[in-house]
Design a protein around this motif. Structure first.
Motif, short mmCIF file in Angstrom:
data_model
loop_
_atom_site.label_atom_id
_atom_site.label_comp_id
_atom_site.label_asym_id
_atom_site.label_seq_id
_atom_site.Cartn_x
_atom_site.Cartn_y
_atom_site.Cartn_z
N HIS A 189 0.84 -1.21 0.00
CA HIS A 189 0.00 0.00 0.00
C HIS A 189 0.87 1.26 0.00
O HIS A 189 2.03 1.22 0.37
N HIS A 239 -6.37 -3.73 6.12
CA HIS A 239 -5.72 -2.94 5.07
C HIS A 239 -6.24 -3.27 3.68
O HIS A 239 -6.29 -2.42 2.81
N HIS A 291 -2.23 -3.33 -3.65
CA HIS A 291 -3.60 -3.31 -3.13
C HIS A 291 -4.62 -3.34 -4.27
O HIS A 291 -5.63 -4.02 -4.21
N CYS A 299 -4.56 2.55 -4.98
CA CYS A 299 -3.45 2.20 -4.10
C CYS A 299 -2.70 1.01 -4.70
O CYS A 299 -3.35 0.08 -5.17
ZN LIG Z 1 -4.01 0.31 0.13
#
Ligand SMILES: [Zn+2]
Length: 315
Positions: A189, A239, A291, A299
């Motif tokens: 990320h 996350h 991500h 991201c």
């Molecule tokens: Zn992320």
């Protein structure tokens, strides 16, 4: 489940009092379960002390764990596993070593399950960790330590900053899920914040704005290459998004990499961290995803994503 929290808390407190009274008056282990005002019962096994365990008690605990009471009662669920594990290690010490080793193996599984149980209390988690360390060495104390999903013995990478050194508040285990499987891949990320953002700033934001139990990432890397240890590996990260977090180890680089590029120092730290964790946790070195490959998001930004793709091509 969360909505029943206060009722459950009160009930648990009441049950805890009952349980301790029962221990003091040393009622026999075969005492029948006691109904309470709130419906649940104090399990019959709850006042048996581990040293007095016999097979009938252990079987009763196993049967209780398979019942719907175990689903409903967080406190007793972990107590049952702790007692069952302790009992398996202590019972029948004259049995052949292979038999005892198999029992200690089963005990390790019980403690591992407590560590992965989001309903376990801080104190129960601590006890499980201590017991797991003993159980995983086997009855003769000779086996190499083995741990919950491979995580308990992972040393922090040299030079990384332990969470205890930077975080201003303890994590809240009741707002995190214990891991229920091994880690199989890394999720990368960007923080989408200014380059100087600290792990503490991200932690505060995650705890206060998102109601997380701790920072969502397992590791954070600063633009100067600092590696901060984040959420403990025994907890699933927050996350990737909901259930997508399962089995994914989250690493966040501070900065936004849609237009800016990550610094060579941050990338060097990222590569060092991925190599270290891959070795310690048996995660394939090339099992690294941005991500955006896991969920629809920009991201970690195109410049960090291009590192991800290069890394996968070459590992
Ligand atoms: Zn992320």
């Amino acid at each position: 489940m969360r909505t029943q929290c206060s009722t459950r808390l009160l009930a648990t407190l009441a049950l805890g009092l009952l349980a301790s009274c029962a221990t003091r008056s040393s009622l026999p282990a075969e005492r029948t379960a006691v109904p309470t005002a709130n419906g649940p019962v104090v399990p019959a096994w709850s006042d048996a002390s581990a040293s007095a365990f016999d097979w009938a008690t252990l079987e009763a605990i196993e049967a209780w764990l398979a019942s719907s009471d175990a689903v409903r009662w967080d406190h007793f669920r972990s107590e049952a596993r702790l007692k069952l594990g302790t009992g398996l290690m202590g019972i029948d010490p004259e049995a052949p070593e292979a038999t005892r080793a198999a029992r200690w193996e089963r005990a390790s599984e019980q403690f591992t399950q407590v560590l992965a149980d989001a309903g376990a209390s801080r104190e129960q988690l601590d006890r499980s960790e201590r017991l797991l360390a003993v159980a995983s060495r086997g009855p003769a104390g000779t086996r190499a330590p083995r741990s919950a999903f491979g995580i308990a013995e992972v040393p922090l990478l040299d030079g990384a900053v332990p969470r205890a050194r930077w975080a201003r508040s303890a994590a809240n285990p009741t707002r995190m899920d214990g891991i229920d499987r091994r880690y199989t891949e890394f999720t990368i990320h960007h923080s989408h914040t200014p380059a100087g953002t600290t792990a503490e700033r991200i932690r505060r934001d995650h705890v206060s704005s998102r109601n997380y139990g701790d920072i969502g990432y397992h590791f954070v890397i600063g633009s100067d290459g600092t590696i901060w240890e984040g959420r403990a590996l025994r907890y699933q990260g927050a996350h990737a998004g909901g259930d997508l977090n399962r089995g994914k180890l989250g690493i966040c680089l501070v900065g936004q990499f849609e237009s800016a590029r990550p610094t060579p120092r941050a990338i060097a730290s990222l590569e060092r961290l991925v190599r270290h964790l891959s070795e310690e946790l048996d995660i394939p070195l090339g099992a690294v995803k941005g991500h955006g490959e896991v969920k629809a998001t920009a991201c970690p930004g195109r410049h960090l994503q291009s590192w991800v793709q290069r890394w996968r091509r070459t590992h």
